[in-house]
Design a protein around this motif. Structure first.
Motif, PDB file in Angstrom:
ATOM      1  N   ASP A 142      26.030  98.378 -55.145  1.00 41.05           N
ATOM      2  CA  ASP A 142      26.597  99.440 -55.978  1.00 41.05           C
ATOM      3  C   ASP A 142      26.882 100.691 -55.149  1.00 41.05           C
ATOM      4  O   ASP A 142      27.829 101.428 -55.428  1.00 41.05           O
ATOM      5  N   ARG A 143      26.085 100.909 -54.131  1.00 38.93           N
ATOM      6  CA  ARG A 143      26.326 102.075 -53.280  1.00 38.93           C
ATOM      7  C   ARG A 143      27.633 101.897 -52.493  1.00 38.93           C
ATOM      8  O   ARG A 143      28.428 102.828 -52.355  1.00 38.93           O
TER       9      ARG A 143
ATOM     10  N   GLY B 189      30.394 102.418 -54.929  1.00 38.48           N
ATOM     11  CA  GLY B 189      30.539 103.814 -55.329  1.00 38.48           C
ATOM     12  C   GLY B 189      31.093 104.693 -54.235  1.00 38.48           C
ATOM     13  O   GLY B 189      31.844 105.628 -54.494  1.00 38.48           O
ATOM     14  N   GLU B 190      30.744 104.404 -52.990  1.00 37.69           N
ATOM     15  CA  GLU B 190      31.177 105.277 -51.896  1.00 37.69           C
ATOM     16  C   GLU B 190      32.562 104.943 -51.389  1.00 37.69           C
ATOM     17  O   GLU B 190      33.237 105.783 -50.800  1.00 37.69           O
TER      18      GLU B 190
ATOM     19  N   ILE C  50      32.533 103.916 -62.425  1.00 33.40           N
ATOM     20  CA  ILE C  50      32.083 104.769 -61.324  1.00 33.40           C
ATOM     21  C   ILE C  50      33.031 105.950 -61.170  1.00 33.40           C
ATOM     22  O   ILE C  50      32.617 107.100 -61.191  1.00 33.40           O
TER      23      ILE C  50
ATOM     24  N   THR D 259      30.832  99.328 -61.146  1.00 38.39           N
ATOM     25  CA  THR D 259      29.670  98.790 -60.448  1.00 38.39           C
ATOM     26  C   THR D 259      29.786  97.269 -60.374  1.00 38.39           C
ATOM     27  O   THR D 259      30.574  96.656 -61.088  1.00 38.39           O
TER      28      THR D 259
END
Lengths: 209, 221
Positions: free
Chosen positions: B45-46, B49-50, B76, B147
């Motif tokens: 998910d990181r 998201g990034e 997101i 996500t």
């Protein structure tokens, strides 16, 4: 070839070796886009967004009806031409032909202006899904000049589990991998230069005994 | 050929000298399967998201006079929001990303007086606001990043593509090796975190055409 790079008994299984080599191939393809393939999508009138198929990792070049489109980016279009997503061909102040393609993530592209014809061909040259090894005797299409970097990365991946000094001594193999990749992708050259310098500085902070 | 959580955990076991069994057991007792699966989900998910690598289309029905709507689960960030009014000629209008401060100062009483929507902003509570309040029914078409599907440890396929899985793997290793206690290995944890960040920067660069700003380090003397 992997065992040539190590003196003594190999400390990995064939599964580990295969995974490590495949990881090297995956990273190499992501960084350089070495394996490529074209796909063809048909336009839909009034639609400017198109999904890429699973055979393509991401698009690198787009042709619309045989004409190469200029590449732009979403931040560029959003700031330079607000409302671009709904501009149709032939609108006031809008060109009469599709001019640009914009990646929307890795698996989707947008065209500007919005096409007004169905079944025009959109050819997307993209990075193909990475070929992988699964069994002894498998082969991949890669130049022999790249084997050294790929095997070096694979060895570095395997040595990770050893930790300590052995792992530290393998870091230059990873740096060499990055240097080789940077030589094939100008977009990433500056990024890698910073990463390679960081790795070097980290070694200085933790000198080998 | 999508990697599954079991295949990734098998690689993690090799990297941490655990007997490989697709992540089912971790005999050293330094980690548990549940913990590693959680690291996998969080790091995936990181990455999503990034870098916002995948876009999904969603629609929200708009009612005249209502300016606040619930966003889809897993939202997101939005790539684009287009409002199409119901009333003919139903010309779609792309809304400009903004924020509440701009709306309050640029369009006073945007929430009280109806008009053609011009901008949108979202809030962490998964709500989207359009300003001014719409003067017509219609539809919002969202193109947004979401996500990933949570890993289960039972063969769940990764949301990210295979070429991004090595980046995910090093992110999880960074979490595993920075755990306070016997598993703590700061040198390798730092290395893995750098690999993860470099991977995220690579994806960002490929998608946006420029290198994310990084503090340049002084070259060695």
């Amino acid at each position: 070839m992997l065992s040539d790079r190590y003196e003594g008994v190999a400390f990995w299984t064939s599964t580990e070796a295969t995974d490590a080599i495949n990881e090297a191939l995956l990273m190499w393809n992501l960084l350089t886009g070495m394996w490529s393939t074209p796909i063809t999508i048909m336009s839909v009138a009034g639609t400017n967004e198109y999904a890429l198929t699973a055979s393509v990792v991401f698009g690198t070049r787009v042709e619309y009806e045989g004409r190469t489109l200029n590449k732009s980016y979403q931040w560029e279009m959003d700031n330079g031409r607000p409302g671009w997503q709904t501009e149709q061909l032939g609108d006031v102040g809008v060109p009469n032909t599709v001019q640009k393609w914009i990646p929307l993530g890795l698996k989707r592209i947008a065209l500007w202006p919005v096409p007004d014809t169905t079944n025009d061909s959109i050819v997307v040259d993209g990075v193909a899904a990475t070929p992988r090894l699964s069994a002894g005797g498998d082969y991949i299409d890669v130049g022999s000049e790249l084997i050294n970097a790929i095997v070096g990365y694979a060895l570095h991946t395997i040595v990770f589990k050893e930790g300590g000094q052995r792992f530290q001594t393998s870091i230059p193999l990873y740096q060499d991998f990055l240097k080789q990749a940077a030589g094939r992708n100008d977009l990433l050259t500056e990024l890698f230069r910073q990463q390679i310098m960081k790795d070097y500085n980290r070694e200085q902070e933790h000198p080998r005994a | 050929m999508a990697f599954t959580d079991q295949q990734i955990m098998n690689q993690l076991q090799y990297a941490t000298l655990e007997p490989p069994d697709s992540g089912a057991t971790w005999p050293s007792a330094l980690w548990t399967q549940t913990e590693v699966v959680r690291y996998l989900t969080q790091r995936q998910d990181r990455i999503l998201g990034e870098t916002l690598p995948y876009a999904t289309v969603g629609t929200i029905a708009v009612t005249e006079g209502t300016y606040n709507y619930l966003l889809p689960a897993g939202f997101i960030a939005a790539f684009s929001v287009v409002f199409t009014p119901t009333t003919s000629p139903s010309i779609p209008v792309e809304l400009t990303p903004s924020d509440s401060w701009e709306a309050d100062h640029g369009i006073p009483d945007w929430n009280l007086e109806e008009g053609s929507p011009k901008l949108y902003f979202t809030k962490p509570t998964l709500n989207i606001y359009i300003a001014p309040s719409p003067n017509d029914d219609g539809e919002l078409r969202l193109l947004y990043a979401h996500t990933g599907t949570a890993f289960t440890g039972s063969g769940q396929a990764a949301t990210v593509q295979d070429e991004i899985v090595p980046i995910l793997k090093y992110g999880v290793l960074a979490d595993m090796l920075s755990k306070i206690g016997r598993a703590n290995d700061p040198i390798r944890a730092d290395y893995c975190e750098q690999r993860f960040k470099t991977g995220v920067d690579v994806i960002h660069t490929l998608l946006n055409g420029f290198v994310p700003s990084q503090q340049l380090e002084a070259p060695p003397r």
